[in-house]
Design a protein around this motif. Structure first.
Motif, short mmCIF file in Angstrom:
data_model
loop_
_atom_site.label_atom_id
_atom_site.label_comp_id
_atom_site.label_asym_id
_atom_site.label_seq_id
_atom_site.Cartn_x
_atom_site.Cartn_y
_atom_site.Cartn_z
N THR A 47 0.84 -1.19 0.00
CA THR A 47 0.00 0.00 0.00
C THR A 47 0.87 1.23 0.00
O THR A 47 1.69 1.42 0.88
CB THR A 47 -0.91 0.04 1.24
N VAL A 48 0.70 2.03 -1.01
CA VAL A 48 1.49 3.24 -1.13
C VAL A 48 0.61 4.43 -0.83
O VAL A 48 -0.41 4.63 -1.47
CB VAL A 48 2.10 3.40 -2.54
N ARG A 252 1.44 -2.88 -10.45
CA ARG A 252 1.10 -2.60 -9.06
C ARG A 252 -0.17 -3.36 -8.67
O ARG A 252 -0.94 -3.80 -9.53
CB ARG A 252 0.90 -1.10 -8.85
N ASP A 253 -0.37 -3.48 -7.36
CA ASP A 253 -1.55 -4.16 -6.86
C ASP A 253 -2.72 -3.19 -6.79
O ASP A 253 -3.09 -2.70 -5.72
CB ASP A 253 -1.28 -4.76 -5.47
N GLN A 254 -3.26 -2.88 -7.95
CA GLN A 254 -4.41 -1.98 -8.03
C GLN A 254 -5.63 -2.76 -8.50
O GLN A 254 -5.55 -3.60 -9.39
CB GLN A 254 -4.14 -0.83 -9.00
#
Length: 276
Positions: A47-48, A252-254
Motif C-alpha cells: 500500500t502506497v 502494481r496491486d491496483q
C-alpha cells in the motif's frame, strides 16, 4: 498495433514480410481482474500512501503613500518568468484527423512516429473507410498503395473480428465499447539522415471490449514499435515498421476498474497530439 495472433501467419506489412503483430492476451472469465500473470508469493500487497503538501505563499501588501514609487522596496524586484518550453511545437496541419507537416529534423521524425503510431493503433483501423484514410496519410504514397490490400485482409477477416467480439464491419456489440488505444511513453532515434529516419516508439496499449457482458475485457500491454520514415513531399512518412513486446514494468496491486468506469473513461478522455 494490437492485431491478432492469427495474423502471425499472414505475413508482414511495409514490404519486409517479417513484421509480426500480436493481440494482447485476454481473459474470457472476468473483466480485467486476471489481466496479469501469476505473481511471486513472496510479494504481498503493498500500500502506497501519497502525501500531497500544499505550499501556500502569504502575500503581504505594503501601504503605499503618495510618494515616489521608487521608495517602494518591491519596485526593484525582478519579475517572475515562466520556464521557457523546449523542443518543437505541435504541428497545426492535419489530414484525416492526424497531425501532419513535421519539422525536417530528429524532433520532427519523433513527433511523426508517435502520432502515426497512435493512429495506426486506434479503433479506427477496424473501419474500412477510416483505415484507408489513416494508411494513406501516414504511409508514403507508393507504400500505402501496395500495402492497403494486406491491411484490409488483416483487419477485415471475419474469424479475426469474431475472435475480438466484433461484427464483420468492425463494430462492437450493442451495449459494449471497443477500445484500442496507444499511449506513448517515449521515443528514440536509432538512425537519421536528411532523407531517412528510424524511430523506436515505446508505449502501452489498451485493447478489448468494455461492457458488462464482455468476454474480452480491456487489458493493458506494452510494446516497442520501430518505424522507418522517409522524407516525402515535405513531410515524414512511414515506409516500414517492426514490433516487439516490452519493456514491461512490474504491475502494481491496483484493483481493476468496473466495466462502467472503463467505458466512461474511454468516452470522456480524449487523446493528445505529441511533439518533441
Amino acid at each position: 498495433m494490437s492485431l491478432g495472433d492469427e495474423r502471425e501467419s499472414s505475413g508482414g506489412y511495409g514490404g519486409t514480410g517479417q513484421t509480426r503483430t500480436r493481440l494482447p492476451d485476454t481473459d474470457p472469465d472476468s473483466y480485467g481482474t486476471q489481466r496479469r500473470g501469476p505473481r511471486s508469493s513472496s510479494r504481498g500487497l503493498v500500500t502506497v500512501v501519497g502525501v500531497v503538501v500544499l505550499l501556500i505563499a502569504a502575500i503581504a501588501f505594503a501601504n503605499r503613500g503618495d510618494g515616489d514609487p521608487a521608495d517602494d522596496p518591491t519596485t526593484n524586484k525582478p519579475e517572475a518568468a515562466a520556464t521557457a518550453p523546449t523542443g518543437k511545437q505541435p504541428v497545426d496541419a492535419k489530414a484525416a484527423g492526424i497531425p501532419t507537416g513535421y519539422a525536417h529534423d530528429r524532433q520532427g521524425a519523433q513527433s511523426a512516429a508517435t502520432n502515426y503510431g497512435i493512429a495506426l493503433g486506434s479503433a479506427d483501423m477496424y473501419d474500412l473507410e477510416k483505415r484507408h484514410a489513416i494508411v494513406n496519410t501516414v504511409y508514403a504514397p507508393d507504400v500505402a498503395t501496395a500495402q492497403l490490400p494486406d491491411f484490409d485482409q488483416a483487419y477485415s477477416g471475419e474469424s479475426f473480428l469474431e475472435k475480438l467480439g466484433l461484427d464483420k464491419n468492425g463494430a462492437a456489440p450493442s451495449g459494449q465499447t471497443f477500445v484500442s488505444r496507444v499511449i506513448p511513453v517515449g521515443t528514440k532515434v536509432t538512425s537519421y539522415s536528411d532523407s531517412d529516419a528510424t524511430v523506436a516508439l515505446w508505449y502501452t496499449s489498451l485493447f478489448g471490449l468494455s461492457g458488462e457482458s464482455s468476454r474480452n475485457p480491456v487489458t493493458e500491454s506494452w510494446y516497442t514499435t520501430t518505424y522507418r520514415l522517409k522524407w516525402v513531399g515535405g513531410d515524414w512518412k512511414v515506409v516500414d515498421f517492426t514490433q516487439k513486446e516490452g519493456p514491461v514494468p512490474v504491475g502494481r496491486d491496483q484493483r481493476a476498474s468496473t466495466a462502467e468506469d472503463m467505458t466512461k473513461a474511454v468516452e470522456e478522455y480524449g487523446g493528445f497530439t505529441y511533439a518533441r
